[in-house]
Write a protein that holds these residues in place. Structure first.
Motif, PDB file in Angstrom:
ATOM      1  N   ARG A  88      24.759  73.021  -9.750  1.00 26.63           N
ATOM      2  CA  ARG A  88      24.742  73.671 -11.067  1.00 26.63           C
ATOM      3  C   ARG A  88      23.325  73.956 -11.536  1.00 26.63           C
ATOM      4  N   ASP A 112      16.810  73.192 -18.262  1.00 26.23           N
ATOM      5  CA  ASP A 112      16.247  74.502 -17.937  1.00 26.23           C
ATOM      6  C   ASP A 112      14.724  74.550 -18.040  1.00 26.23           C
ATOM      7  N   GLY A 161      25.543  70.442 -20.255  1.00 24.44           N
ATOM      8  CA  GLY A 161      24.598  71.469 -19.864  1.00 24.44           C
ATOM      9  C   GLY A 161      23.668  70.982 -18.765  1.00 24.44           C
ATOM     10  N   ARG A 182      22.160  76.960  -9.502  1.00 27.46           N
ATOM     11  CA  ARG A 182      22.847  78.203  -9.862  1.00 27.46           C
ATOM     12  C   ARG A 182      22.453  78.678 -11.254  1.00 27.46           C
ATOM     13  N   ASP A 183      22.485  77.759 -12.231  1.00 30.36           N
ATOM     14  CA  ASP A 183      22.239  78.174 -13.611  1.00 30.36           C
ATOM     15  C   ASP A 183      20.802  78.622 -13.833  1.00 30.36           C
ATOM     16  N   ASN A 184      19.881  78.112 -13.011  1.00 27.42           N
ATOM     17  CA  ASN A 184      18.472  78.498 -13.154  1.00 27.42           C
ATOM     18  C   ASN A 184      18.017  79.480 -12.075  1.00 27.42           C
TER      19      ASN A 184
END
Length: 686
Positions: free
Chosen positions: A481, A437, A434, A484-486
């Motif tokens: 990543r 975040d 993961g 993008r993910d956040n």
């Protein structure tokens, strides 16, 4: 259909080498025996053998070969060399077109003869990563001492030996004898067919198929854990490794002393995995269970009581060592370890770990407000992030970098956000890991990776080919990543520029920011390709675009991909490519054909319709892209499809009248100006 079986039986092969060795055996034998039409290949690998089963033709057909030799006028020495090479005489040659030509008839070759001819040399050059010599000093090497060679074709032995001149090859020769399990069924047994070999091994407690052993390992430990209401911590790599260590997998459960259950679960898991190849277990609430699973290579007569007790005893010693490091490390505050990093070399041109930490602190403080993090906490976490490198636990288990720093920071009373950021700043560690975040964690993780990328590029250590010793590709994918993910809106080039200002003075002007931006763009394309997305569309959006905001680039890419998936979009792509091709050809003649077209020179309604549509669409596309309404921009562009179709159907661009021709080319240039706002359509496939 004749079957070929080759088994190479030896001492224990390291688990990490087995799968590659089986693939190499398949590839090399298949290539070498290509004239025999090999098919239906099945490769096997295990702790003490690699093997291959395949079907072959019974014979290499005869043929006539024609070899052209030297010219008729060539020196006599050249002709003599040609004859010597092919074992021919002058009487075997004929003259054709001024060249000596040798026509030879090659007799059919039985499969066993071809196999026996090729295999000794193939085995002598087998590409093990590491090989060894043993015994009588033979030059023949293998990963571990090679003991037997089974080589059968259609049920009969294919006889050959590894003797090479005066080297006896350890006296090894092919035969039909294999061996079963070293302890449960010792001794040799004869083999006649592939099925006979597989069944004989199974009867003697050997599972030849690596895939089947993996299933048995996984299912075995899972079944035992489930029986006690527990679950196995997923670890596909450990399953693979254990399957390469055992020939007959038998799973057991052991118990962990309560005195060790206060250790961090990561410490317990890594200690069990690295030192003993044990599987960690969890309770129903996700906490560490006081049990562990392991796989033995035997079936104990006592049901496993002695084996379990022995493994529990070994684990107690391992955990006692871990507990020693845990207690000793906490006696020194993490903050007190920071100064020691000045004595640890990070890189010859980039200074010490201490200097690197100060760069990360500076960068984390800069990134923090951009991601909504508290700057003071981000700087504090960055300062302590590498301090656990000097602890005993990380020295014993480097896999726990960061993780232990988080535990020690909490023990020292640091803020939760700081401790979490220290623990997470290496994330993502791999493809399936993961990403952080929490804002402070994001700031420190980005600072760490951006510093690595900028610093190593400045030091001339950028990846090349398959080499990437400083894991910069992984760092780049980690940055992508996290962004993008956040959904982070960051100007990466600006961050690289800021990071470069903190490098040692001799390297501050060294980073090529364009090269670094290109490297990031390529990593983004690799990631999209892995997701099955249209990476060519990203390339089209990126070409000539200095925007390094990944979220914005991907939004444009997705909007363009959605448009191109429609009939109007695909037809618009075809029409704009046609226009671009016309302009490219005509610009070479008398271009460029820039400038606004003259409405008074339009002679056909389709010209006026396209001009009016462009006058409406271009401002709409400009406005939508400026406001980041990319879908609206694509919808507006797609409305051009019918007028473009009508234009190309009715209008001859290269009119006889030079003025009209130039005017029509200028109209297409307006279309090109509009498409460039969106993307470089020439980069798009289809």
């Amino acid at each position: 259909m004749p079957e070929f079986l080759l088994e190479l039986f030896c001492e224990e092969i390291p688990a990490r080498m087995q799968e590659r060795a089986a693939a190499d055996l398949d590839r090399l034998v298949t290539e070498a025996l290509a004239p025999l039409n090999p098919r239906h290949a099945r490769a096997f690998a295990g702790p003490r053998r690699i093997a291959l089963m395949l079907d072959l033709d019974a014979i290499v057909p005869g043929t006539t070969l024609s070899e052209r030799g030297p010219r008729e006028s060539a020196p006599e020495q050249a002709l003599a060399g040609f004859l010597r090479k092919h074992g021919a005489t002058r009487d075997d040659l004929i003259l054709e077109g001024g060249f000596w030509v040798l026509n030879r008839t090659v007799d059919p070759i039985p499969a066993p003869a071809r196999i026996a001819e090729l295999l000794p040399g193939l085995l002598r050059r087998f590409p093990w990563p590491k090989s060894m010599r043993w015994g009588n000093g033979s030059a023949f090497t293998w990963v571990r001492p090679l003991r037997r060679i089974v080589c059968l074709f259609d049920g009969a032995i294919v006889p050959f030996s590894l003797m090479d001149g005066e080297d006896d090859g350890h006296g090894l020769a092919s035969g039909d004898l294999s061996e079963g399990h070293r302890f449960l069924a010792p001794g040799a047994f004869a083999v006649r067919t592939g099925d006979d070999w597989l069944a004989g091994l199974r009867a003697r407690k050997v599972i030849a198929c690596a895939r089947e052993r993996r299933v048995l390992v996984d299912d075995g430990v899972t079944a035992l854990a489930t029986r006690e209401g527990l679950s196995v911590v997923p670890d596909a790599g450990l399953v693979d490794e254990v399957a390469g260590l055992v020939e007959w997998p038998v799973a057991f459960l052991g118990s962990i002393d309560a005195s060790f259950m206060h250790l961090p679960p990561e410490v317990m898991q890594v200690s069990m995995r690295v030192n003993q190849r044990y599987f960690a277990l969890r309770t129903s609430d996700g906490s560490a269970a006081p049990r562990f699973a392991f796989v033995a290579n035997t079936e104990p007569a006592d049901g496993g009581a002695l084996v379990i007790a022995g493994n529990e005893r070994v684990l107690r010693a391992r955990f006692a060592d871990a507990r020693h490091f845990w207690d000793l490390d906490r006696a020194t505050r993490l903050a007190d370890r920071v100064s020691a990093l000045d004595a640890v070399v990070f890189h010859a041109r980039l200074g010490s770990q201490g200097e690197r930490v100060r760069r990360i602190v500076r960068l984390a403080g800069h990134v923090a407000p951009l991601v909504g993090a508290d700057a003071a906490q981000a700087e504090r976490a960055a300062l302590l992030a590498k301090a656990d490198l000097g602890t005993g636990m990380v020295g014993e288990f480097p896999e726990l970098q960061g993780v232990m720093g988080g535990y020690y920071a909490r023990h020292d009373g640091e803020a939760d956000a700081v401790a979490t950021a220290i623990a997470e700043h290496y994330m993502p560690r791999g493809h399936n890991d993961g990403v952080p975040d929490a804002p402070v964690s994001i700031a420190v993780a980005l600072a760490d990776k951006i510093d690595s990328l900028t610093a190593f590029f400045a030091a001339g250590e950028k990846p090349g080919g398959s080499g990437d010793p400083y894991a910069l590709r992984r760092a780049a994918l980690g940055v992508i990543r996290i962004i993008r993910d956040n959904a982070l809106r960051l100007d990466l080039v600006a961050l690289f520029a800021f990071a470069s200002d903190g490098l040692p003075a001799a390297l501050r002007d060294a980073p090529d920011l364009d090269l670094l931006a290109g490297f990031m763009a390529e990593r983004l394309r690799v990631q999209l390709r892995g997701e099955g997305a249209r990476h060519d569309i990203l390339a089209a959006v990126s070409t000539g675009n200095t925007d390094s905001d990944i979220v914005r680039l991907l939004a444009r890419t997705e909007a363009l991909a959605a448009m191109l998936a429609t009939e109007d979009g695909s037809n618009l792509l075809a029409a704009t490519k046609r226009a671009a091709n016309i302009l490219r050809i005509e610009d070479r003649k008398d271009g460029p054909h820039d400038g606004r077209p003259d409405a008074s020179l339009y002679t056909q309604p389709e010209e006026r319709a396209l001009a009016e549509a462009l006058a409406r669409v271009i401002p709409a596309v400009e406005s939508a892209i400026g406001a980041e309404r990319f879908t609206d921009a694509m919808v507006a562009a797609a409305t051009l499809r019918p007028v473009l179709d009508a234009f190309f159907e009715a209008v001859t661009v290269n009119a006889d009248d030079p003025a009209i021709r130039r005017n029509r080319l200028q109209l297409l240039s307006e279309l090109r100006r509009m498409t460039v706002l969106i993307a470089d359509f020439s980069q798009i496939e289809g």
